[in-house]
Design a protein around this motif. Structure first.
Motif, PDB file in Angstrom:
ATOM      1  N   PRO A   1       2.374  17.960  28.188  1.00 50.10           N
ATOM      2  CA  PRO A   1       3.134  18.054  27.182  1.00 50.10           C
ATOM      3  C   PRO A   1       3.442  19.465  26.824  1.00 50.10           C
TER       4      PRO A   1
ATOM      5  N   ALA B   1       0.593  15.725  21.625  1.00 55.38           N
ATOM      6  CA  ALA B   1       1.862  15.107  21.986  1.00 55.38           C
ATOM      7  C   ALA B   1       1.879  13.679  21.272  1.00 55.38           C
TER       8      ALA B   1
ATOM      9  N   LEU C   1      17.371   6.029  20.313  1.00 58.08           N
ATOM     10  CA  LEU C   1      16.165   6.962  20.216  1.00 58.08           C
ATOM     11  C   LEU C   1      15.698   7.183  18.853  1.00 58.08           C
ATOM     12  N   ARG C   2      16.033   6.659  17.816  1.00 58.81           N
ATOM     13  CA  ARG C   2      15.685   6.799  16.433  1.00 58.81           C
ATOM     14  C   ARG C   2      14.301   6.133  16.092  1.00 58.81           C
TER      15      ARG C   2
ATOM     16  N   GLN D   1       3.098  13.895  17.812  1.00 58.89           N
ATOM     17  CA  GLN D   1       4.791  14.417  17.678  1.00 58.89           C
ATOM     18  C   GLN D   1       5.553  12.931  17.845  1.00 58.89           C
ATOM     19  N   ALA D   2       5.011  12.305  18.905  1.00 55.27           N
ATOM     20  CA  ALA D   2       5.647  10.972  19.198  1.00 55.27           C
ATOM     21  C   ALA D   2       5.440   9.809  18.131  1.00 55.27           C
TER      22      ALA D   2
ATOM     23  N   PRO E   1       7.502   9.844  13.841  1.00 58.10           N
ATOM     24  CA  PRO E   1       8.859   9.212  13.321  1.00 58.10           C
ATOM     25  C   PRO E   1       8.762   7.725  13.188  1.00 58.10           C
TER      26      PRO E   1
ATOM     27  N   LEU F   1      15.604   7.832  28.297  1.00 60.09           N
ATOM     28  CA  LEU F   1      15.552   8.937  27.242  1.00 60.09           C
ATOM     29  C   LEU F   1      17.032   9.747  27.004  1.00 60.09           C
TER      30      LEU F   1
ATOM     31  N   PHE G   1       5.022  13.405  28.001  1.00 62.73           N
ATOM     32  CA  PHE G   1       5.104  13.648  29.318  1.00 62.73           C
ATOM     33  C   PHE G   1       3.622  14.244  29.806  1.00 62.73           C
ATOM     34  N   GLU G   2       3.624  13.994  31.200  1.00 63.54           N
ATOM     35  CA  GLU G   2       2.326  14.401  31.690  1.00 63.54           C
ATOM     36  C   GLU G   2       1.732  15.847  31.223  1.00 63.54           C
TER      37      GLU G   2
ATOM     38  N   ALA H   1       7.994   9.898  22.847  1.00 58.64           N
ATOM     39  CA  ALA H   1       7.590  10.045  24.168  1.00 58.64           C
ATOM     40  C   ALA H   1       6.575  11.147  24.643  1.00 58.64           C
TER      41      ALA H   1
END
Lengths: 292, 286
Positions: free
Chosen positions: A86, A142, A76-77, A145-146, A149, A51, A83-84, A81
């Motif tokens: 968020p 989370a 990254l477009r 949000q991942a 996009p 990342l 994470f444990e 991701a």
């Protein structure tokens, strides 16, 4: 399938202590891939290098053909991701948090917002401040949000950490759905090997920062456990059908169906008390390849 | 930059400002400034304090009745409030701006996006600048309103012995000087944010960034007031930052002020660039 992810000889040390050494991996498009390892094995560092959070000492990571180290924005477009644990701005609502994080990727329509919020099941509470969210809701936020996009690749670092059994089940179903219905490629790490076992056909195992295995962990022919009354009488039949035998555990020759073997054994007068397919567990596989 | 990019930048900046202004702490801070202004006003109303100010005006040959006014009180309230709380608060906000996000884990979430680290810092620096200006505007306007409420309309008496400023103005010229001081004070205070921002970009706790910033300002201020260093005034942050006061000189030393602000601007840019270079090199891991 073409490779969506390519890691080429990634290495990283922290204060002279190697965290990841010469890691090379590929992940084809549309796969759910597991990254396994003990604590400190280098999983988070690998994710960090993928990342652009961590700068590798050597090597390069490619996502969708773009080098993370040379063209981070391009790489990254189409990446999401989780994470444990968020992290969000607790004093803002879920909606405001999503708006903020997504503004860093570009523009996303309101319709897409609503679609994703509904997909993760947060429609009712999306305008509440995040401080009032449970851990499971934060995890779903989370995920939203991942996904906003519209990623091609999603990276999940311990996605089921801290979730209750229902939450774990829900997350597992969601990951499958993302791959099967939305065509996403998923890379995940988890200490819950049973979860990885259910989701991933291919895994990579890190031990002390080194890759000790990468590939299909279930590879190899199935093993069967036969419970027979008269092993000696079965000898001739078994010789015709079996490639390998270890006590009462056998591996059939290629193209042989277990039903044919059982049928012939019965015709030969051998009583078959039981036939059991021995499933290899990921835990056994993992522990067999990592240091004690 | 295309119009799409400008729109996106404005959205991102809007998000950054929302984060700053949606926090309860921001308003608690603004409330603290108001409370301090009330305390300063109360102190200035004490008979002996009032008598001392009137005596100074009287001593200069002016009528204290004309110059012990809302403008004079506003200037005093504003100066004391900024001196006592302004640096502390901006150091707090500036110290938090990057390191708190790193500590909370939201920076990692931001860095999962296809946005450069430089752009993230640029957004934060602009948000800090907007915040410094907003805070300065808030302090100066509320101080002036508090002054008017108690002292009514009248001339301005400006007295800063350390900067050799001693001046009296009628209401309109006084008000003009006061208003001119607002953006200049804002520029000076932005330096506090920039120092804090630099430390915030380093690998340290937000509180550490704030404390180090305040220590730098304190040391700078103490050392520059030691007589041996009088001829080195130009080397000190705080000496340059105090230049806004000269807007109350009868003849505003524009040349000196422009020089001070150009140097402050260059210093601020340098601090931000160093912060950015440090931030670029950092690894972010759970």
């Amino acid at each position: 399938m073409s490779d969506l992810i390519r890691l080429e000889s990634l290495s990283k040390s922290f204060r002279g202590r190697p965290a990841v050494t010469d890691l090379s991996l590929t992940i084809p498009k549309g796969e759910i891939f597991g990254l396994l390892g003990h604590n400190g094995a280098g999983k988070s560092t690998t994710f960090g290098m993928m990342l652009g959070h961590v700068r590798p000492d050597a090597g390069e990571a490619f996502i969708c053909g773009h080098s993370v180290q040379k063209d981070r924005a391009g790489a990254l477009r189409r990446v999401g991701a989780i994470f444990e644990t968020p992290s969000f701005y607790d004093y803002l609502s879920g909606w405001q948090n999503l708006r903020f994080f997504v503004s860093l990727s570009g523009d996303v329509s309101d319709a897409r917002f609503r679609e994703v919020v509904e997909l993760v099941g947060l429609t009712e509470r999306i305008h509440d401040p995040v401080t009032h969210y449970s851990h499971g809701m934060r995890q779903r936020l989370a995920l939203a949000q991942a996904l906003l996009p519209d990623p091609e690749f999603i990276l999940l670092d311990e996605p089921t950490e801290g979730l209750d059994p229902a939450g774990i089940h829900e997350m597992r179903a969601m990951i499958r759905k993302l791959r099967d219905e939305h065509g996403l490629t998923v890379m995940l790490s988890s200490h819950l090997l049973s979860e990885v076992e259910q989701l991933c056909d291919r895994v990579a195992i890190l031990d002390g920062g080194r890759l000790v295995f990468s590939g299909a962990w279930r590879s190899g022919p199935p093993q069967w456990k036969l419970s027979l009354d008269d092993q000696a009488a079965a000898g001739d039949v078994l010789d015709r059908y079996i490639a390998e035998c270890d006590g009462d555990v056998v591996i059939l020759r290629e193209g042989i169906d277990i039903a044919d073997l059982v049928s012939d054994l019965v015709h030969a007068g051998v009583r078959v008390r039981g036939v059991e397919l021995l499933r290899a567990t990921l835990e056994d596989f993992y522990l067999g390849r990592t240091r004690p | 930059m295309t119009s799409e990019e400008i729109t996106l930048f404005r959205k991102q900046l809007g998000g950054e400002l929302r984060k700053l202004f949606a926090r309860k702490r921001t308003y608690i801070g603004f409330g603290a400034f108001l409370a301090l202004e009330v305390v300063v006003l109360f102190l200035l109303r004490l008979p002996k304090a009032k008598a001392a100010i009137r005596h100074l005006i009287d001593g200069a040959g002016y009528d204290p009745g004309d110059y012990f006014s809302g403008l004079t009180l506003g200037l005093m309230i504003m100066s004391w409030t900024v001196f006592l709380l302004g640096a502390l608060y901006l150091a707090l906000v500036g110290g938090d701006v990057v390191s708190k996000e790193v500590e909370d884990g939201t920076m990692r979430m931001m860095l999962c996006r296809p946005i450069s680290r430089g752009r993230i810092l640029l957004l934060k620096a602009v948000a800090c600048a907007v915040y410094s200006v907003a805070l300065t505007f808030f302090i100066t306007v509320t101080a002036l309103l508090a002054g008017f409420l108690y002292g009514g309309f009248g001339g301005l008496f400006a007295f800063y012995p350390a900067e050799h400023v001693f001046a009296l103005y009628d209401f309109w010229p006084g008000l003009w000087r006061y208003l001119l001081a607002i953006p200049l004070l804002g520029l000076s205070l932005f330096t506090v944010s920039c120092i804090a921002f630099l430390f915030s970009c380093m690998k340290m706790k937000p509180a550490a960034a704030t404390i180090i910033t305040l220590s730098v300002l304190f040391l700078d201020s103490v050392v520059r007031n030691i007589p041996f260093f009088t001829s080195y005034q130009g080397w000190f942050f705080t000496a340059r930052m105090a230049t806004w006061i000269h807007v109350f000189d009868y003849a505003i030393p524009w040349e000196k002020m422009v020089e001070d602000y150009v140097l402050l601007g260059a210093m601020n840019i340098t601090l931000l660039v160093i912060g950015w270079m440090i931030f670029e090199q950092r690894d972010f891991k759970s």
